[in-house]
Design an enzyme around this catalytic site. Structure first.
Site, PDB file in Angstrom:
ATOM      1  N   VAL A  29       0.965   4.526   1.268  1.00 27.77           N
ATOM      2  CA  VAL A  29       1.379   5.284   2.445  1.00 27.77           C
ATOM      3  C   VAL A  29       2.289   4.436   3.335  1.00 27.77           C
ATOM      4  CG1 VAL A  29       0.586   6.528   4.485  1.00 27.77           C
ATOM      5  CG2 VAL A  29      -0.729   6.671   2.375  1.00 27.77           C
ATOM      6  N   CYS A  30       1.927   3.173   3.529  1.00 24.43           N
ATOM      7  CA  CYS A  30       2.719   2.286   4.368  1.00 24.43           C
ATOM      8  C   CYS A  30       4.140   2.114   3.826  1.00 24.43           C
ATOM      9  CB  CYS A  30       2.061   0.910   4.468  1.00 24.43           C
ATOM     10  SG  CYS A  30       0.410   0.915   5.183  1.00 24.43           S
ATOM     11  N   THR A  31       4.251   2.025   2.514  1.00 19.22           N
ATOM     12  CA  THR A  31       5.565   1.851   1.902  1.00 19.22           C
ATOM     13  C   THR A  31       6.472   3.033   2.221  1.00 19.22           C
ATOM     14  OG1 THR A  31       4.605   0.538   0.116  1.00 19.22           O
ATOM     15  CG2 THR A  31       6.771   1.502  -0.292  1.00 19.22           C
TER      16      THR A  31
ATOM     17  N   LEU B  27       7.556   2.829   6.132  1.00 24.50           N
ATOM     18  CA  LEU B  27       8.585   1.863   6.482  1.00 24.50           C
ATOM     19  C   LEU B  27       9.937   2.256   5.906  1.00 24.50           C
ATOM     20  CD1 LEU B  27       5.987   0.182   7.248  1.00 24.50           C
ATOM     21  CD2 LEU B  27       7.424  -1.817   6.880  1.00 24.50           C
TER      22      LEU B  27
ATOM     23  N   THR C 170       0.858  -1.180   0.000  1.00 24.27           N
ATOM     24  CA  THR C 170       0.000   0.000   0.000  1.00 24.27           C
ATOM     25  C   THR C 170       0.899   1.236   0.000  1.00 24.27           C
ATOM     26  OG1 THR C 170      -0.173  -0.175   2.404  1.00 24.27           O
ATOM     27  CG2 THR C 170      -1.983  -1.097   1.111  1.00 24.27           C
TER      28      THR C 170
END
Length: 222
Positions: free
Chosen positions: A45-47, A50, A43
Protein backbone atom coordinates in the site's frame (compact mmCIF):
# COMPACT_ATOMS: atom_id res chain seq x y z
CA UNK A 1 3.25 14.52 25.34
CA UNK A 2 -0.49 15.20 24.82
CA UNK A 3 -2.04 14.41 21.46
CA UNK A 4 -1.66 17.06 18.80
CA UNK A 5 -4.75 19.02 17.82
CA UNK A 6 -5.79 21.35 15.04
CA UNK A 7 -4.36 24.79 15.75
CA UNK A 8 -1.26 23.47 17.54
CA UNK A 9 2.15 24.45 16.27
CA UNK A 10 3.65 21.43 14.52
CA UNK A 11 6.56 20.17 16.65
CA UNK A 12 9.93 21.05 15.18
CA UNK A 13 12.54 18.34 14.75
CA UNK A 14 15.79 17.48 13.01
CA UNK A 15 16.02 14.30 10.96
CA UNK A 16 17.95 12.46 8.29
CA UNK A 17 16.11 12.14 4.99
CA UNK A 18 16.76 10.81 1.51
CA UNK A 19 17.63 14.40 0.54
CA UNK A 20 19.94 15.09 3.47
CA UNK A 21 19.46 16.49 6.97
CA UNK A 22 16.27 18.47 7.60
CA UNK A 23 15.30 20.99 10.28
CA UNK A 24 11.56 20.74 9.85
CA UNK A 25 10.39 24.32 10.44
CA UNK A 26 13.31 25.68 8.46
CA UNK A 27 12.54 23.24 5.65
CA UNK A 28 8.90 24.38 5.50
CA UNK A 29 9.94 28.03 5.25
CA UNK A 30 7.11 30.14 3.78
CA UNK A 31 5.37 27.18 2.18
CA UNK A 32 2.55 24.89 3.20
CA UNK A 33 3.60 21.35 4.05
CA UNK A 34 2.17 17.84 4.01
CA UNK A 35 3.82 15.37 6.38
CA UNK A 36 2.59 11.81 5.79
CA UNK A 37 3.70 8.64 7.53
CA UNK A 38 4.02 5.03 6.44
CA UNK A 39 4.12 1.75 8.39
CA UNK A 40 7.18 0.48 6.54
CA UNK A 41 9.30 0.29 3.40
CA UNK A 42 8.76 -2.40 0.75
CA UNK A 43 5.08 -2.69 1.66
CA UNK A 44 2.40 -2.75 -1.05
CA UNK A 45 0.00 0.00 0.00
CA UNK A 46 2.81 2.41 0.89
CA UNK A 47 4.48 1.85 -2.46
CA UNK A 48 1.33 2.87 -4.33
CA UNK A 49 0.90 5.96 -2.13
CA UNK A 50 4.39 7.34 -2.60
CA UNK A 51 4.15 6.74 -6.34
CA UNK A 52 0.93 8.78 -6.39
CA UNK A 53 2.52 11.65 -4.45
CA UNK A 54 5.43 11.63 -6.88
CA UNK A 55 3.01 11.73 -9.81
CA UNK A 56 1.08 14.63 -8.26
CA UNK A 57 4.19 16.75 -7.64
CA UNK A 58 3.01 19.54 -10.00
CA UNK A 59 -0.34 19.75 -8.18
CA UNK A 60 1.40 20.31 -4.85
CA UNK A 61 3.96 22.73 -6.30
CA UNK A 62 1.38 25.05 -7.84
CA UNK A 63 -0.28 25.31 -4.42
CA UNK A 64 3.04 26.21 -2.73
CA UNK A 65 2.98 22.90 -0.83
CA UNK A 66 6.05 20.87 0.10
CA UNK A 67 5.56 17.18 0.80
CA UNK A 68 7.68 15.00 3.05
CA UNK A 69 7.19 11.33 3.81
CA UNK A 70 8.27 9.41 6.88
CA UNK A 71 8.68 5.65 7.20
CA UNK A 72 9.86 3.45 10.03
CA UNK A 73 13.05 2.33 8.28
CA UNK A 74 16.56 3.63 7.71
CA UNK A 75 17.97 5.60 4.79
CA UNK A 76 19.51 2.61 3.06
CA UNK A 77 16.13 0.93 2.77
CA UNK A 78 14.50 4.21 1.71
CA UNK A 79 16.90 4.65 -1.22
CA UNK A 80 16.37 1.06 -2.36
CA UNK A 81 12.62 1.34 -1.97
CA UNK A 82 12.53 4.53 -4.08
CA UNK A 83 13.47 2.43 -7.11
CA UNK A 84 10.40 0.23 -6.59
CA UNK A 85 8.20 3.30 -6.12
CA UNK A 86 9.46 4.84 -9.35
CA UNK A 87 9.00 1.56 -11.20
CA UNK A 88 5.40 1.27 -10.01
CA UNK A 89 4.59 4.89 -10.76
CA UNK A 90 6.37 4.76 -14.11
CA UNK A 91 3.99 2.23 -15.63
CA UNK A 92 2.16 5.08 -17.38
CA UNK A 93 4.56 8.04 -17.16
CA UNK A 94 8.11 8.67 -15.92
CA UNK A 95 8.03 9.00 -12.12
CA UNK A 96 10.69 10.40 -9.80
CA UNK A 97 10.54 10.47 -6.01
CA UNK A 98 11.49 14.14 -5.80
CA UNK A 99 10.46 14.70 -2.19
CA UNK A 100 12.37 13.70 0.97
CA UNK A 101 11.53 10.62 3.01
CA UNK A 102 12.46 10.78 6.70
CA UNK A 103 14.33 7.87 8.26
CA UNK A 104 12.54 6.98 11.51
CA UNK A 105 13.64 3.46 12.37
CA UNK A 106 13.58 4.26 16.11
CA UNK A 107 10.06 5.82 15.89
CA UNK A 108 11.35 9.04 17.46
CA UNK A 109 9.42 11.36 15.17
CA UNK A 110 6.47 8.99 14.89
CA UNK A 111 6.19 9.16 18.67
CA UNK A 112 6.59 12.96 18.70
CA UNK A 113 3.66 13.23 16.25
CA UNK A 114 1.65 10.38 17.82
CA UNK A 115 1.64 8.33 14.63
CA UNK A 116 1.62 5.00 16.43
CA UNK A 117 -0.83 2.13 16.03
CA UNK A 118 -2.37 1.31 19.42
CA UNK A 119 -5.28 -0.81 18.24
CA UNK A 120 -3.58 -3.88 19.68
CA UNK A 121 -1.14 -3.87 22.57
CA UNK A 122 0.78 -6.71 20.89
CA UNK A 123 1.04 -4.85 17.58
CA UNK A 124 4.84 -4.67 17.46
CA UNK A 125 7.51 -5.36 14.88
CA UNK A 126 10.33 -7.88 15.19
CA UNK A 127 12.33 -5.42 17.31
CA UNK A 128 9.45 -4.86 19.72
CA UNK A 129 8.72 -1.34 18.40
CA UNK A 130 5.14 -0.23 17.74
CA UNK A 131 3.86 -0.12 14.19
CA UNK A 132 3.06 3.29 12.74
CA UNK A 133 -0.18 4.19 10.97
CA UNK A 134 -0.90 6.32 7.91
CA UNK A 135 -1.17 9.82 9.36
CA UNK A 136 -1.44 13.05 7.36
CA UNK A 137 -0.65 16.51 8.68
CA UNK A 138 -1.35 19.63 6.63
CA UNK A 139 0.72 22.47 8.07
CA UNK A 140 0.49 26.12 7.02
CA UNK A 141 3.35 28.62 6.61
CA UNK A 142 2.91 29.71 10.24
CA UNK A 143 3.69 26.09 11.18
CA UNK A 144 0.13 25.59 12.45
CA UNK A 145 -1.51 22.18 12.05
CA UNK A 146 -4.57 22.68 9.87
CA UNK A 147 -5.61 19.08 9.21
CA UNK A 148 -5.09 15.69 10.86
CA UNK A 149 -6.04 12.42 9.19
CA UNK A 150 -5.27 8.95 10.52
CA UNK A 151 -5.78 5.85 8.41
CA UNK A 152 -5.32 2.23 9.46
CA UNK A 153 -2.24 0.53 8.05
CA UNK A 154 -4.43 -1.51 5.69
CA UNK A 155 -6.04 1.43 3.87
CA UNK A 156 -4.38 3.64 1.28
CA UNK A 157 -5.04 7.35 1.37
CA UNK A 158 -7.00 9.41 -1.16
CA UNK A 159 -4.69 12.22 -2.26
CA UNK A 160 -7.47 13.86 -4.26
CA UNK A 161 -9.10 14.52 -0.88
CA UNK A 162 -5.88 15.86 0.63
CA UNK A 163 -5.43 18.30 -2.26
CA UNK A 164 -9.11 19.25 -2.01
CA UNK A 165 -8.64 20.17 1.66
CA UNK A 166 -5.56 22.25 0.82
CA UNK A 167 -7.62 24.17 -1.75
CA UNK A 168 -10.36 24.74 0.81
CA UNK A 169 -7.97 25.97 3.49
CA UNK A 170 -6.10 28.27 1.14
CA UNK A 171 -9.15 29.99 -0.32
CA UNK A 172 -10.70 30.22 3.14
CA UNK A 173 -7.63 32.04 4.42
CA UNK A 174 -7.67 34.42 1.47
CA UNK A 175 -11.34 35.15 0.83
CA UNK A 176 -13.27 34.80 4.13
CA UNK A 177 -15.26 31.80 2.96
CA UNK A 178 -15.84 28.20 3.99
CA UNK A 179 -16.64 25.23 1.76
CA UNK A 180 -19.76 23.04 1.79
CA UNK A 181 -20.14 19.28 1.69
CA UNK A 182 -18.44 17.56 -1.26
CA UNK A 183 -17.00 20.88 -2.44
CA UNK A 184 -14.42 20.89 -5.20
CA UNK A 185 -12.42 23.79 -6.56
CA UNK A 186 -14.66 25.87 -8.81
CA UNK A 187 -17.87 25.08 -6.93
CA UNK A 188 -19.83 27.71 -5.01
CA UNK A 189 -18.56 28.44 -1.51
CA UNK A 190 -20.16 29.62 1.73
CA UNK A 191 -19.78 33.19 2.94
CA UNK A 192 -18.06 33.05 6.33
CA UNK A 193 -20.40 33.78 9.27
CA UNK A 194 -18.10 36.61 10.38
CA UNK A 195 -18.96 38.58 7.22
CA UNK A 196 -21.81 40.97 7.94
CA UNK A 197 -24.78 41.46 5.63
CA UNK A 198 -23.41 44.80 4.43
CA UNK A 199 -19.89 43.41 3.91
CA UNK A 200 -21.29 40.52 1.91
CA UNK A 201 -22.93 42.92 -0.55
CA UNK A 202 -19.52 44.41 -1.31
CA UNK A 203 -17.29 41.36 -1.04
CA UNK A 204 -19.64 38.89 -2.72
CA UNK A 205 -22.12 40.81 -4.90
CA UNK A 206 -23.40 37.59 -6.51
CA UNK A 207 -24.10 35.79 -3.25
CA UNK A 208 -27.41 34.09 -2.46
CA UNK A 209 -29.05 34.06 0.97
CA UNK A 210 -30.62 30.65 1.64
CA UNK A 211 -30.93 31.12 5.40
CA UNK A 212 -29.68 33.99 7.57
CA UNK A 213 -26.77 31.73 8.52
CA UNK A 214 -26.27 30.09 5.08
CA UNK A 215 -25.13 32.26 2.19
CA UNK A 216 -23.43 30.86 -0.90
CA UNK A 217 -21.49 32.60 -3.62
CA UNK A 218 -19.54 31.77 -6.74
CA UNK A 219 -15.83 32.38 -6.31
CA UNK A 220 -13.44 32.74 -9.22
CA UNK A 221 -9.95 31.58 -8.26
CA UNK A 222 -7.03 30.42 -10.41
Amino acid sequence: MPSLRLGNIAPDFEAETTQGPVKFHEWIGDSWAVLFSHPGDFTPVCTTELAEVARRAPDFAKRNVKVIGISANGLEDHHKWAKDIEEWGGRFAPTTVGFPIIADADRRISTLYDMLDEQDATNRDAKGLPFTIRTVFIIDPKKTIRLLLAYPASTGRNFDEIIRVIDSLQIGDKYRVTTPVNWNKGDDVIVHPSVSTEEAKTLFPEHTVHKPYLRTTPLKVE
